[in-house]
Scaffold this motif. Structure first.
Motif: not given
Ligand code: UD1
Ligand code: F6R
Length: 371
Positions: A26-28, A41-44, A132-136, A142-152
């Motif tokens: 869903g990211r490419l 990258l939805g989170g960014l 910015v967080g990059i976490t699994n 780290i996911a909660r305390h960063t302003h934004c990020g990407v789940h791996i």
């Molecule tokens: C999100 C949904 C995913 C859904 C997709 C559909 C979650 C966790 N993810 O994925 O289930 O399929 O939308 O569009 O519900 N974040 C941080 N710090 C971090 C990691 C993430 O702040 O270290 C924040 C991001 O900024 C974002 C949120 O957490 O607001 C979710 O991040 P991520 O799962 O990477 O987003 P999507 O890939 O868009």
């Protein structure tokens, strides 16, 4: 559940084609007649403008997560044009190094709970940087305390030695570089080539996993060694550090990753006919420099194991004397994802053959929540 595998580390190494696929899902964006290939990258997406305006990007992490950031640093610098610096979390905190409001700090952590990384995050927040967080781990500190990020999205990692999280972290940071560089016309062809490379990556990882038996045979040769050096440079400096870290932490064998450009500034003194040395010499802009490193190590009778691109065995094996591991070629900045796999397999087999606990190496914990 280990399924058909004996150990979690083995399972996690072999599931990398799938974990990488879920990381990218869903990211490419494939593009089409009127739409360019791109990354989402939805989170960014709401923060990219701020990131592009920052004066500096600072990667912060520990252990394998630090190494993953190091692997992605060159492509981030290339596509963003922003200086990228590296910080080991504990060292940044020890020094109280300068962090500014104009900085983007990127916290890389599989668990999202590492105490050193969390402390560095608190410090960067106090200093007003974008964090910015990059976490699994969804919901982690780290996911909660960063302003934004990407789940791996690599899936749960159980083996204490990080394997699939490492390759997914590199892929996410390559996607981060693509997203930041998205508004630059001059690098569009390069970005499209990397996106094509990302689409192909899981199948290339499947190919490199076929080296399993070959790496087991190599492990048999190295079983009684005291030490192993790993030389790399450029995109694969990180591969050298990470390969050595895997061997050290699970096989309990001294191992050191060495920046090949530093060889003559000290490490060359160690080279003799007994110490095994892995040299990473896959095709990229540094290839000819690595060929010359191989020649110099050979001249000192080094016991070389050379990792090269498929078909290059003759160009890297001086006098036909080194052992060669051939790996498939991918876009240069993605090559670290391929090159680490044989070293993960080597560390795994060395550990099993030496009779140590692969999934829970002595003295180590999966998540280091104390300092
Ligand atoms: C999100 C949904 C995913 C859904 C997709 C559909 C979650 C966790 N993810 O994925 O289930 O399929 O939308 O569009 O519900 N974040 C941080 N710090 C971090 C990691 C993430 O702040 O270290 C924040 C991001 O900024 C974002 C949120 O957490 O607001 C979710 O991040 P991520 O799962 O990477 O987003 P999507 O890939 O868009
Ligand atoms: C090595 C390893 C450790 C971790 C480090 C950071 O295989 O697992 O070096 O990478 O403790 O952990 P995270 O990524 O959870 O912050």
């Amino acid at each position: 559940n280990k399924g058909k595998y004996e150990h979690y580390m083995q399972k996690e190494i072999h599931e990398q084609p799938e974990s990488l696929t879920t990381t990218m899902r869903g990211r490419l964006i494939r593009g089409g007649s009127c739409k360019a290939k791109s990354v989402l990258l939805g989170g960014l997406k709401d923060h990219l403008k701020t990131i592009r305006r920052s004066r500096r990007i600072v990667f912060i992490g520990c252990g394998t997560s630090y190494n993953a950031a190091l692997a992605a640093r060159p492509i981030l610098e290339e596509l963003s044009g922003i200086p990228v610096t590296m910080e080991i979390a504990s060292d940044l905190v020890d020094r109280q190094g300068p962090i500014y409001r104009e900085d983007t700090t990127v916290f890389v952590s599989q668990s999202g709970e590492t105490a050193d990384t969390l402390q560095a995050l608190e410090y960067a927040l106090e200093n007003g940087a974008l964090c910015v967080g990059i976490t699994n781990t969804v919901g982690s500190a780290i996911a909660r305390h960063t302003h934004c990020g990407v789940h791996i999205n690599a899936g749960c990692e159980i083996g204490v030695a990080s394997t699939k999280a490492y390759t997914s972290q590199i892929v996410v940071m390559a996607m981060l570089a693509l997203a930041i560089g998205d508004d630059t016309i001059s690098s569009q062809a390069r970005r499209e080539a990397i996106i094509d490379g990302l689409f192909d990556l899981p199948s290339k990882v499947k190919e490199v996993l076929k080296l399993d038996q070959e790496m087991k045979d190599l492990a048999k040769l190295l079983i009684a060694e005291q030490s192993l050096l790993v030389f790399g440079r450029g995109y694969n400096y990180a591969t050298a550090l990470e390969g050595a870290l895997k061997v050290k932490e699970v096989a309990l064998m001294h191992s050191e990753g060495i920046l090949a450009g530093e060889m003559k500034h000290g490490p060359l003194a160690l080279v003799d006919e007994t110490l095994p040395i892995v040299v990473i010499a896959t095709r990229d802009a540094c290839f000819s420099k690595q060929q010359s490193v191989i020649q110099q190590l050979h001249a000192r009778k080094g016991r070389l194991i050379v990792m090269c691109t498929e078909g290059d065995a003759a160009s890297v094996s001086v006098g036909g004397s080194c052992r060669v591991v051939e790996v498939p070629q991918v876009e240069d900045c993605l090559q670290p994802v391929i090159n680490i796999v044989p070293l993960q397999l080597l560390a795994y087999h060395l550990t099993v053959l030496r009779g140590y606990n692969v999934d829970q190496p002595r003295n180590l914990a999966k998540s280091v929540t104390t300092q």
